[in-house]
Design a protein around this motif. Structure first.
Motif, PDB file in Angstrom:
ATOM      1  N   PHE A 213     -55.730 -21.051 -60.836  1.00  0.00           N
ATOM      2  CA  PHE A 213     -54.842 -21.891 -60.028  1.00  0.00           C
ATOM      3  C   PHE A 213     -55.390 -23.279 -59.709  1.00  0.00           C
ATOM      4  CE2 PHE A 213     -52.940 -17.775 -59.476  1.00  0.00           C
ATOM      5  CZ  PHE A 213     -51.581 -18.064 -59.417  1.00  0.00           C
ATOM      6  N   VAL A 214     -56.609 -23.565 -60.143  1.00  0.00           N
ATOM      7  CA  VAL A 214     -57.137 -24.922 -59.994  1.00  0.00           C
ATOM      8  C   VAL A 214     -57.407 -25.535 -61.358  1.00  0.00           C
ATOM      9  CG1 VAL A 214     -58.947 -26.370 -58.992  1.00  0.00           C
ATOM     10  CG2 VAL A 214     -58.167 -24.330 -57.766  1.00  0.00           C
ATOM     11  N   ILE A 215     -58.234 -24.873 -62.154  1.00  0.00           N
ATOM     12  CA  ILE A 215     -58.628 -25.439 -63.436  1.00  0.00           C
ATOM     13  C   ILE A 215     -57.453 -25.565 -64.399  1.00  0.00           C
ATOM     14  CG2 ILE A 215     -59.970 -24.984 -65.523  1.00  0.00           C
ATOM     15  CD1 ILE A 215     -61.500 -26.299 -63.235  1.00  0.00           C
ATOM     16  N   GLU A 216     -56.610 -24.536 -64.472  1.00  0.00           N
ATOM     17  CA  GLU A 216     -55.451 -24.609 -65.380  1.00  0.00           C
ATOM     18  C   GLU A 216     -54.618 -25.869 -65.133  1.00  0.00           C
ATOM     19  OE1 GLU A 216     -52.600 -21.585 -66.212  1.00  0.00           O
ATOM     20  OE2 GLU A 216     -54.115 -20.018 -66.330  1.00  0.00           O
ATOM     21  N   PRO A 217     -54.079 -26.081 -63.928  1.00  0.00           N
ATOM     22  CA  PRO A 217     -53.259 -27.283 -63.708  1.00  0.00           C
ATOM     23  C   PRO A 217     -54.052 -28.577 -63.778  1.00  0.00           C
ATOM     24  CG  PRO A 217     -53.557 -26.071 -61.649  1.00  0.00           C
ATOM     25  CD  PRO A 217     -54.069 -25.195 -62.744  1.00  0.00           C
ATOM     26  N   VAL A 218     -55.320 -28.567 -63.371  1.00  0.00           N
ATOM     27  CA  VAL A 218     -56.131 -29.780 -63.437  1.00  0.00           C
ATOM     28  C   VAL A 218     -56.343 -30.206 -64.889  1.00  0.00           C
ATOM     29  CG1 VAL A 218     -58.456 -30.705 -63.073  1.00  0.00           C
ATOM     30  CG2 VAL A 218     -57.297 -29.513 -61.223  1.00  0.00           C
ATOM     31  N   LEU A 219     -56.670 -29.269 -65.747  1.00  0.00           N
ATOM     32  CA  LEU A 219     -56.852 -29.595 -67.160  1.00  0.00           C
ATOM     33  C   LEU A 219     -55.558 -30.127 -67.767  1.00  0.00           C
ATOM     34  CD1 LEU A 219     -59.060 -26.641 -68.497  1.00  0.00           C
ATOM     35  CD2 LEU A 219     -59.778 -28.974 -67.952  1.00  0.00           C
ATOM     36  N   ARG A 220     -54.442 -29.513 -67.405  1.00  0.00           N
ATOM     37  CA  ARG A 220     -53.159 -29.974 -67.938  1.00  0.00           C
ATOM     38  C   ARG A 220     -52.847 -31.388 -67.448  1.00  0.00           C
ATOM     39  NH1 ARG A 220     -50.542 -30.226 -72.336  1.00  0.00           N
ATOM     40  NH2 ARG A 220     -48.304 -30.618 -72.055  1.00  0.00           N
ATOM     41  N   ALA A 221     -53.169 -31.656 -66.186  1.00  0.00           N
ATOM     42  CA  ALA A 221     -52.936 -32.998 -65.631  1.00  0.00           C
ATOM     43  C   ALA A 221     -53.790 -34.044 -66.342  1.00  0.00           C
ATOM     44  CB  ALA A 221     -53.240 -32.999 -64.135  1.00  0.00           C
ATOM     45  N   HIS A 222     -54.927 -33.627 -66.905  1.00  0.00           N
ATOM     46  CA  HIS A 222     -55.803 -34.539 -67.649  1.00  0.00           C
ATOM     47  C   HIS A 222     -55.440 -34.608 -69.129  1.00  0.00           C
ATOM     48  CE1 HIS A 222     -58.210 -34.422 -63.997  1.00  0.00           C
ATOM     49  NE2 HIS A 222     -58.957 -35.386 -64.477  1.00  0.00           N
ATOM     50  N   GLY A 223     -54.298 -34.045 -69.493  1.00  0.00           N
ATOM     51  CA  GLY A 223     -53.800 -34.174 -70.857  1.00  0.00           C
ATOM     52  C   GLY A 223     -54.330 -33.160 -71.842  1.00  0.00           C
ATOM     53  N   ILE A 224     -55.007 -32.109 -71.364  1.00  0.00           N
ATOM     54  CA  ILE A 224     -55.513 -31.076 -72.260  1.00  0.00           C
ATOM     55  C   ILE A 224     -54.347 -30.220 -72.763  1.00  0.00           C
ATOM     56  CG2 ILE A 224     -57.113 -29.142 -72.494  1.00  0.00           C
ATOM     57  CD1 ILE A 224     -58.407 -31.879 -71.970  1.00  0.00           C
ATOM     58  N   SER A 225     -54.360 -29.870 -74.035  1.00  0.00           N
ATOM     59  CA  SER A 225     -53.251 -29.128 -74.635  1.00  0.00           C
ATOM     60  C   SER A 225     -53.154 -27.702 -74.081  1.00  0.00           C
ATOM     61  CB  SER A 225     -53.419 -29.064 -76.155  1.00  0.00           C
ATOM     62  OG  SER A 225     -54.512 -28.228 -76.507  1.00  0.00           O
ATOM     63  N   TYR A 226     -51.955 -27.147 -74.175  1.00  0.00           N
ATOM     64  CA  TYR A 226     -51.748 -25.760 -73.761  1.00  0.00           C
ATOM     65  C   TYR A 226     -52.631 -24.815 -74.571  1.00  0.00           C
ATOM     66  CZ  TYR A 226     -47.518 -27.082 -71.143  1.00  0.00           C
ATOM     67  OH  TYR A 226     -46.635 -27.621 -70.247  1.00  0.00           O
ATOM     68  N   ILE A 227     -52.802 -25.117 -75.849  1.00  0.00           N
ATOM     69  CA  ILE A 227     -53.590 -24.242 -76.716  1.00  0.00           C
ATOM     70  C   ILE A 227     -55.038 -24.188 -76.254  1.00  0.00           C
ATOM     71  CG2 ILE A 227     -54.487 -23.915 -79.059  1.00  0.00           C
ATOM     72  CD1 ILE A 227     -51.900 -25.133 -80.112  1.00  0.00           C
ATOM     73  N   LEU A 228     -55.621 -25.335 -75.940  1.00  0.00           N
ATOM     74  CA  LEU A 228     -57.012 -25.369 -75.511  1.00  0.00           C
ATOM     75  C   LEU A 228     -57.173 -24.702 -74.147  1.00  0.00           C
ATOM     76  CD1 LEU A 228     -59.869 -26.144 -76.078  1.00  0.00           C
ATOM     77  CD2 LEU A 228     -59.405 -28.467 -75.277  1.00  0.00           C
ATOM     78  N   ILE A 229     -56.225 -24.944 -73.245  1.00  0.00           N
ATOM     79  CA  ILE A 229     -56.275 -24.282 -71.934  1.00  0.00           C
ATOM     80  C   ILE A 229     -56.192 -22.769 -72.106  1.00  0.00           C
ATOM     81  CG2 ILE A 229     -55.094 -23.971 -69.717  1.00  0.00           C
ATOM     82  CD1 ILE A 229     -54.141 -26.888 -69.972  1.00  0.00           C
ATOM     83  N   GLY A 230     -55.273 -22.326 -72.965  1.00  0.00           N
ATOM     84  CA  GLY A 230     -55.155 -20.896 -73.228  1.00  0.00           C
ATOM     85  C   GLY A 230     -56.420 -20.328 -73.834  1.00  0.00           C
ATOM     86  N   GLY A 231     -57.067 -21.106 -74.709  1.00  0.00           N
ATOM     87  CA  GLY A 231     -58.313 -20.665 -75.315  1.00  0.00           C
ATOM     88  C   GLY A 231     -59.420 -20.487 -74.291  1.00  0.00           C
ATOM     89  N   ILE A 232     -59.475 -21.396 -73.331  1.00  0.00           N
ATOM     90  CA  ILE A 232     -60.499 -21.313 -72.283  1.00  0.00           C
ATOM     91  C   ILE A 232     -60.282 -20.092 -71.391  1.00  0.00           C
ATOM     92  CG2 ILE A 232     -61.337 -22.432 -70.170  1.00  0.00           C
ATOM     93  CD1 ILE A 232     -60.906 -25.117 -71.609  1.00  0.00           C
TER      94      ILE A 232
END
Length: 363
Positions: A213-232
Protein backbone atom coordinates in the motif's frame (compact mmCIF):
# COMPACT_ATOMS: atom_id res chain seq x y z
CA UNK A 1 -0.41 -19.40 8.16
CA UNK A 2 -1.01 -22.97 9.27
CA UNK A 3 -1.42 -24.46 12.73
CA UNK A 4 -1.82 -28.16 13.62
CA UNK A 5 -5.13 -29.38 14.94
CA UNK A 6 -6.89 -32.73 15.26
CA UNK A 7 -8.31 -34.28 12.12
CA UNK A 8 -11.83 -35.55 11.69
CA UNK A 9 -13.18 -37.92 9.06
CA UNK A 10 -14.46 -36.45 5.83
CA UNK A 11 -14.68 -37.30 2.12
CA UNK A 12 -11.53 -38.98 0.71
CA UNK A 13 -10.99 -36.23 -1.86
CA UNK A 14 -11.52 -33.35 0.53
CA UNK A 15 -7.77 -32.74 0.81
CA UNK A 16 -7.58 -32.17 -2.94
CA UNK A 17 -10.62 -29.90 -2.81
CA UNK A 18 -8.91 -27.91 -0.08
CA UNK A 19 -5.92 -27.29 -2.33
CA UNK A 20 -8.04 -26.36 -5.37
CA UNK A 21 -10.32 -24.07 -3.37
CA UNK A 22 -7.39 -22.36 -1.66
CA UNK A 23 -5.56 -21.98 -4.99
CA UNK A 24 -8.70 -20.45 -6.52
CA UNK A 25 -9.35 -18.09 -3.62
CA UNK A 26 -5.70 -17.03 -3.55
CA UNK A 27 -5.71 -16.41 -7.29
CA UNK A 28 -8.82 -14.28 -7.04
CA UNK A 29 -7.85 -12.33 -3.95
CA UNK A 30 -4.17 -11.69 -4.75
CA UNK A 31 -5.14 -10.52 -8.23
CA UNK A 32 -7.71 -8.16 -6.76
CA UNK A 33 -5.53 -6.93 -3.90
CA UNK A 34 -2.58 -6.26 -6.23
CA UNK A 35 -4.77 -4.10 -8.44
CA UNK A 36 -6.51 -2.09 -5.69
CA UNK A 37 -3.62 0.21 -4.59
CA UNK A 38 -2.61 0.78 -8.22
CA UNK A 39 -6.17 1.58 -9.23
CA UNK A 40 -6.52 3.99 -6.31
CA UNK A 41 -3.38 5.81 -7.49
CA UNK A 42 -4.64 5.75 -11.08
CA UNK A 43 -7.98 7.28 -10.10
CA UNK A 44 -6.15 10.04 -8.23
CA UNK A 45 -6.62 9.22 -4.55
CA UNK A 46 -4.01 10.53 -2.11
CA UNK A 47 -1.53 8.34 -0.24
CA UNK A 48 -3.58 8.93 2.89
CA UNK A 49 -6.68 7.42 1.29
CA UNK A 50 -4.63 4.50 -0.05
CA UNK A 51 -3.25 3.99 3.46
CA UNK A 52 -6.78 3.95 4.87
CA UNK A 53 -7.64 1.21 2.38
CA UNK A 54 -4.66 -0.78 3.65
CA UNK A 55 -5.84 -0.22 7.21
CA UNK A 56 -9.34 -1.42 6.35
CA UNK A 57 -7.93 -4.47 4.56
CA UNK A 58 -6.21 -5.65 7.75
CA UNK A 59 -8.45 -4.39 10.57
CA UNK A 60 -11.07 -7.16 10.21
CA UNK A 61 -8.51 -9.92 10.83
CA UNK A 62 -7.93 -9.51 14.58
CA UNK A 63 -11.61 -8.67 15.08
CA UNK A 64 -12.82 -11.77 13.22
CA UNK A 65 -10.14 -13.93 14.89
CA UNK A 66 -11.44 -12.77 18.29
CA UNK A 67 -15.00 -13.66 17.30
CA UNK A 68 -13.86 -17.08 16.07
CA UNK A 69 -12.42 -17.98 19.45
CA UNK A 70 -15.97 -19.22 20.16
CA UNK A 71 -16.62 -20.69 16.72
CA UNK A 72 -18.43 -23.93 15.99
CA UNK A 73 -19.13 -25.89 12.81
CA UNK A 74 -21.72 -23.47 11.44
CA UNK A 75 -19.47 -20.43 11.85
CA UNK A 76 -16.59 -22.27 10.21
CA UNK A 77 -18.74 -23.30 7.23
CA UNK A 78 -20.20 -19.84 6.79
CA UNK A 79 -16.71 -18.37 7.02
CA UNK A 80 -15.36 -20.56 4.23
CA UNK A 81 -18.23 -20.31 1.73
CA UNK A 82 -19.91 -16.89 2.16
CA UNK A 83 -16.75 -14.86 1.38
CA UNK A 84 -16.25 -16.79 -1.87
CA UNK A 85 -19.83 -16.21 -3.00
CA UNK A 86 -19.80 -12.56 -1.93
CA UNK A 87 -16.46 -11.82 -3.61
CA UNK A 88 -17.78 -13.37 -6.82
CA UNK A 89 -20.57 -10.78 -6.87
CA UNK A 90 -18.25 -7.96 -5.81
CA UNK A 91 -15.80 -8.77 -8.61
CA UNK A 92 -18.66 -8.36 -11.06
CA UNK A 93 -19.56 -5.04 -9.43
CA UNK A 94 -15.94 -3.95 -9.70
CA UNK A 95 -16.06 -4.72 -13.42
CA UNK A 96 -18.98 -2.38 -14.06
CA UNK A 97 -18.65 0.25 -11.31
CA UNK A 98 -15.01 0.37 -10.16
CA UNK A 99 -14.58 4.07 -10.93
CA UNK A 100 -17.91 5.18 -9.48
CA UNK A 101 -17.98 3.06 -6.32
CA UNK A 102 -14.30 2.17 -5.88
CA UNK A 103 -14.06 3.06 -2.17
CA UNK A 104 -17.20 1.25 -0.89
CA UNK A 105 -16.50 -1.81 -3.06
CA UNK A 106 -12.93 -2.01 -1.79
CA UNK A 107 -13.99 -1.66 1.83
CA UNK A 108 -16.69 -4.34 1.51
CA UNK A 109 -14.28 -6.74 -0.24
CA UNK A 110 -11.61 -6.17 2.42
CA UNK A 111 -14.02 -6.94 5.25
CA UNK A 112 -15.57 -9.96 3.56
CA UNK A 113 -12.31 -11.73 2.75
CA UNK A 114 -11.05 -11.92 6.35
CA UNK A 115 -13.37 -14.70 7.61
CA UNK A 116 -12.28 -17.03 4.81
CA UNK A 117 -8.65 -17.05 5.93
CA UNK A 118 -9.46 -17.46 9.61
CA UNK A 119 -12.18 -20.09 9.20
CA UNK A 120 -10.02 -22.09 6.80
CA UNK A 121 -6.97 -21.97 9.08
CA UNK A 122 -9.02 -23.13 12.07
CA UNK A 123 -10.64 -25.88 9.97
CA UNK A 124 -7.42 -27.33 8.52
CA UNK A 125 -7.06 -30.20 10.97
CA UNK A 126 -10.71 -31.23 10.64
CA UNK A 127 -10.29 -32.35 7.03
CA UNK A 128 -9.52 -35.91 6.05
CA UNK A 129 -6.34 -36.58 4.06
CA UNK A 130 -2.67 -35.99 4.71
CA UNK A 131 -0.55 -32.82 4.75
CA UNK A 132 -3.54 -30.47 4.65
CA UNK A 133 -1.55 -27.61 6.15
CA UNK A 134 1.03 -27.98 3.38
CA UNK A 135 -1.68 -28.09 0.71
CA UNK A 136 -3.24 -24.95 2.16
CA UNK A 137 0.12 -23.14 2.27
CA UNK A 138 0.91 -24.16 -1.32
CA UNK A 139 -2.61 -23.21 -2.41
CA UNK A 140 -2.23 -19.57 -1.37
CA UNK A 141 1.55 -19.44 -1.80
CA UNK A 142 1.50 -20.13 -5.54
CA UNK A 143 -0.83 -17.24 -6.48
CA UNK A 144 0.89 -15.01 -3.93
CA UNK A 145 4.05 -15.42 -5.99
CA UNK A 146 2.56 -15.53 -9.50
CA UNK A 147 -0.58 -13.34 -9.47
CA UNK A 148 1.21 -9.95 -9.18
CA UNK A 149 3.45 -10.43 -12.21
CA UNK A 150 0.62 -11.93 -14.27
CA UNK A 151 -1.75 -9.11 -13.31
CA UNK A 152 1.01 -6.60 -14.00
CA UNK A 153 1.27 -7.90 -17.57
CA UNK A 154 -2.52 -7.82 -17.97
CA UNK A 155 -2.75 -4.26 -16.63
CA UNK A 156 0.04 -3.15 -18.96
CA UNK A 157 -1.53 -4.55 -22.13
CA UNK A 158 -5.23 -4.51 -21.31
CA UNK A 159 -6.81 -2.96 -18.24
CA UNK A 160 -8.42 -3.46 -14.86
CA UNK A 161 -11.60 -5.02 -16.21
CA UNK A 162 -9.79 -8.25 -17.15
CA UNK A 163 -8.37 -8.51 -13.63
CA UNK A 164 -11.87 -8.31 -12.17
CA UNK A 165 -13.16 -11.01 -14.52
CA UNK A 166 -10.26 -13.32 -13.63
CA UNK A 167 -10.98 -12.79 -9.94
CA UNK A 168 -14.68 -13.52 -10.43
CA UNK A 169 -13.98 -16.82 -12.21
CA UNK A 170 -11.43 -17.81 -9.55
CA UNK A 171 -13.90 -17.15 -6.71
CA UNK A 172 -16.56 -19.22 -8.49
CA UNK A 173 -14.15 -22.16 -8.74
CA UNK A 174 -13.24 -21.71 -5.08
CA UNK A 175 -16.91 -21.80 -4.04
CA UNK A 176 -17.61 -24.94 -6.09
CA UNK A 177 -14.68 -26.82 -4.54
CA UNK A 178 -14.88 -25.49 -0.98
CA UNK A 179 -14.69 -28.45 1.46
CA UNK A 180 -16.92 -28.66 4.50
CA UNK A 181 -15.10 -28.50 7.86
CA UNK A 182 -15.42 -31.39 10.29
CA UNK A 183 -15.65 -31.43 14.06
CA UNK A 184 -13.01 -29.36 15.84
CA UNK A 185 -11.81 -30.65 19.18
CA UNK A 186 -11.42 -28.22 22.09
CA UNK A 187 -8.02 -27.51 23.61
CA UNK A 188 -6.72 -25.55 26.53
CA UNK A 189 -3.55 -23.48 26.37
CA UNK A 190 -0.55 -25.73 26.96
CA UNK A 191 1.87 -23.08 28.18
CA UNK A 192 1.99 -19.28 28.22
CA UNK A 193 2.83 -17.54 24.95
CA UNK A 194 5.39 -14.78 25.53
CA UNK A 195 4.17 -11.82 23.51
CA UNK A 196 7.64 -10.30 23.16
CA UNK A 197 8.56 -13.05 20.68
CA UNK A 198 5.44 -12.34 18.63
CA UNK A 199 6.57 -8.81 17.81
CA UNK A 200 8.51 -10.21 14.87
CA UNK A 201 5.10 -10.96 13.36
CA UNK A 202 4.25 -7.29 13.84
CA UNK A 203 7.31 -6.30 11.80
CA UNK A 204 6.46 -8.91 9.15
CA UNK A 205 3.04 -7.27 8.86
CA UNK A 206 4.68 -3.83 8.86
CA UNK A 207 6.70 -4.69 5.76
CA UNK A 208 3.76 -6.38 4.03
CA UNK A 209 1.48 -3.36 4.49
CA UNK A 210 4.31 -1.10 3.34
CA UNK A 211 5.17 -3.02 0.17
CA UNK A 212 1.55 -3.32 -1.00
CA UNK A 213 0.00 0.00 0.00
CA UNK A 214 2.99 2.35 -0.09
CA UNK A 215 5.58 1.03 -2.52
CA UNK A 216 3.10 -0.11 -5.18
CA UNK A 217 1.44 3.32 -5.66
CA UNK A 218 4.70 5.22 -5.12
CA UNK A 219 6.47 3.27 -7.85
CA UNK A 220 3.53 3.79 -10.19
CA UNK A 221 3.54 7.53 -9.44
CA UNK A 222 7.23 7.55 -10.47
CA UNK A 223 6.35 6.08 -13.86
CA UNK A 224 7.36 2.47 -13.20
CA UNK A 225 5.48 0.01 -15.43
CA UNK A 226 2.81 -2.34 -14.13
CA UNK A 227 4.92 -5.28 -15.28
CA UNK A 228 7.95 -4.24 -13.24
CA UNK A 229 5.82 -3.48 -10.18
CA UNK A 230 4.17 -6.88 -10.52
CA UNK A 231 7.59 -8.49 -10.85
CA UNK A 232 8.78 -6.87 -7.63
CA UNK A 233 5.72 -7.95 -5.65
CA UNK A 234 5.99 -11.46 -7.08
CA UNK A 235 9.66 -11.52 -6.09
CA UNK A 236 8.54 -10.96 -2.50
CA UNK A 237 6.27 -14.00 -2.69
CA UNK A 238 8.94 -16.15 -4.35
CA UNK A 239 11.65 -15.26 -1.82
CA UNK A 240 9.30 -15.93 1.10
CA UNK A 241 8.37 -19.31 -0.41
CA UNK A 242 12.05 -20.23 -0.78
CA UNK A 243 12.54 -19.23 2.83
CA UNK A 244 9.73 -21.51 3.99
CA UNK A 245 11.36 -24.45 2.19
CA UNK A 246 14.89 -23.77 3.44
CA UNK A 247 13.75 -23.35 7.04
CA UNK A 248 12.57 -26.95 7.06
CA UNK A 249 16.25 -27.97 6.93
CA UNK A 250 17.78 -25.49 9.38
CA UNK A 251 19.01 -26.19 12.87
CA UNK A 252 16.52 -25.49 15.66
CA UNK A 253 17.47 -22.38 17.61
CA UNK A 254 15.76 -20.53 20.42
CA UNK A 255 12.62 -18.62 19.49
CA UNK A 256 14.30 -15.37 20.59
CA UNK A 257 17.03 -15.96 17.99
CA UNK A 258 14.54 -16.53 15.18
CA UNK A 259 12.54 -13.45 16.18
CA UNK A 260 15.73 -11.33 16.17
CA UNK A 261 16.86 -12.67 12.78
CA UNK A 262 13.45 -11.99 11.27
CA UNK A 263 13.49 -8.39 12.50
CA UNK A 264 17.09 -7.74 11.39
CA UNK A 265 16.32 -8.90 7.83
CA UNK A 266 13.50 -6.33 7.63
CA UNK A 267 15.74 -3.42 8.74
CA UNK A 268 17.39 -2.81 5.29
CA UNK A 269 14.00 -1.58 4.09
CA UNK A 270 15.05 1.66 5.82
CA UNK A 271 17.40 2.28 2.85
CA UNK A 272 14.36 3.13 0.74
CA UNK A 273 13.97 6.23 2.92
CA UNK A 274 17.41 7.40 1.77
CA UNK A 275 17.46 6.18 -1.84
CA UNK A 276 13.99 5.51 -3.21
CA UNK A 277 14.68 3.61 -6.41
CA UNK A 278 14.13 0.20 -7.98
CA UNK A 279 17.41 -1.20 -6.70
CA UNK A 280 16.85 -0.41 -3.03
CA UNK A 281 13.29 -1.72 -3.29
CA UNK A 282 14.52 -5.01 -4.77
CA UNK A 283 17.19 -5.37 -2.05
CA UNK A 284 14.57 -4.72 0.63
CA UNK A 285 12.11 -7.19 -0.92
CA UNK A 286 14.70 -9.98 -1.05
CA UNK A 287 15.99 -9.54 2.50
CA UNK A 288 12.61 -8.78 4.07
CA UNK A 289 11.06 -11.68 2.16
CA UNK A 290 13.41 -14.04 3.97
CA UNK A 291 12.76 -12.20 7.23
CA UNK A 292 9.01 -12.60 6.87
CA UNK A 293 9.42 -16.31 6.08
CA UNK A 294 11.39 -16.79 9.33
CA UNK A 295 8.65 -15.15 11.35
CA UNK A 296 5.79 -16.85 9.52
CA UNK A 297 7.29 -20.30 10.01
CA UNK A 298 9.31 -20.43 13.23
CA UNK A 299 7.27 -17.97 15.28
CA UNK A 300 4.03 -19.57 14.13
CA UNK A 301 5.43 -22.96 15.11
CA UNK A 302 6.16 -21.52 18.54
CA UNK A 303 2.57 -20.30 18.82
CA UNK A 304 1.22 -23.66 17.66
CA UNK A 305 3.21 -25.52 20.32
CA UNK A 306 1.85 -23.26 23.04
CA UNK A 307 -1.79 -22.65 22.11
CA UNK A 308 -4.87 -24.27 20.70
CA UNK A 309 -5.59 -23.47 17.06
CA UNK A 310 -8.15 -20.72 17.71
CA UNK A 311 -5.90 -18.83 20.10
CA UNK A 312 -2.98 -19.35 17.74
CA UNK A 313 -4.87 -17.79 14.83
CA UNK A 314 -5.92 -14.91 17.09
CA UNK A 315 -2.31 -14.21 18.16
CA UNK A 316 -1.09 -14.31 14.58
CA UNK A 317 -3.83 -12.11 13.16
CA UNK A 318 -3.50 -9.56 15.96
CA UNK A 319 0.26 -9.04 15.70
CA UNK A 320 0.61 -9.40 11.94
CA UNK A 321 -2.57 -7.41 11.26
CA UNK A 322 -1.56 -4.55 13.54
CA UNK A 323 1.79 -4.34 11.78
CA UNK A 324 0.06 -4.32 8.40
CA UNK A 325 -2.15 -1.42 9.49
CA UNK A 326 0.84 0.60 10.69
CA UNK A 327 2.89 -0.18 7.58
CA UNK A 328 0.09 0.95 5.28
CA UNK A 329 -1.86 3.77 6.96
CA UNK A 330 0.79 5.36 9.19
CA UNK A 331 3.52 5.17 6.57
CA UNK A 332 1.27 6.53 3.82
CA UNK A 333 0.31 9.49 6.03
CA UNK A 334 3.93 10.14 6.99
CA UNK A 335 5.10 9.81 3.39
CA UNK A 336 2.52 12.29 2.13
CA UNK A 337 3.04 14.96 4.79
CA UNK A 338 6.67 14.51 5.85
CA UNK A 339 8.46 12.59 3.12
CA UNK A 340 10.47 9.46 2.47
CA UNK A 341 12.77 10.02 5.45
CA UNK A 342 9.98 8.59 7.62
CA UNK A 343 10.53 5.24 5.91
CA UNK A 344 14.09 5.27 7.23
CA UNK A 345 12.91 6.05 10.76
CA UNK A 346 10.04 3.54 10.83
CA UNK A 347 12.17 0.62 9.65
CA UNK A 348 14.86 1.21 12.23
CA UNK A 349 12.39 0.07 14.90
CA UNK A 350 12.91 -3.65 14.09
CA UNK A 351 16.63 -3.12 14.76
CA UNK A 352 15.91 -1.79 18.25
CA UNK A 353 13.68 -4.82 18.87
CA UNK A 354 16.31 -7.30 17.66
CA UNK A 355 19.06 -5.71 19.76
CA UNK A 356 16.87 -5.80 22.87
CA UNK A 357 16.18 -9.50 22.31
CA UNK A 358 19.86 -10.30 21.90
CA UNK A 359 20.83 -8.31 24.99
CA UNK A 360 17.99 -9.27 27.34
CA UNK A 361 17.68 -12.87 26.01
CA UNK A 362 14.19 -13.52 27.41
CA UNK A 363 13.30 -17.18 27.98
Amino acid sequence: MCLPVVRAKSAPRVSLYLFISTLAFGSGWFSLSFAIPLLAQNIGYSYVVIGILGFVASLPFPVVALIYLKSGYRMLRYGTIIPLLSLTVLSLFFYFFYRTYFIPLTIIASVIQAPWWIATEISLGTFDGSRNAEKYSAGWGIPNALAPILMGVILQISGYEIVFLISMVAFIIGALTSPRPGKLDTYSEQKPVKRIFLLSLFFAGLFSGFIYFVIEPVLRAHGISYILIGGIISLYGVVAAIGYILLNYTKDWKISTYSAISAILIVPTALIGIMLNIYTVIIAVILAGFGVSVSMSKVLSYIASSSDVKRGVFFYETFFGTGFMVGSLLQDVLYQYVGKVTIFILFLTPLAYAISLLIIRPR
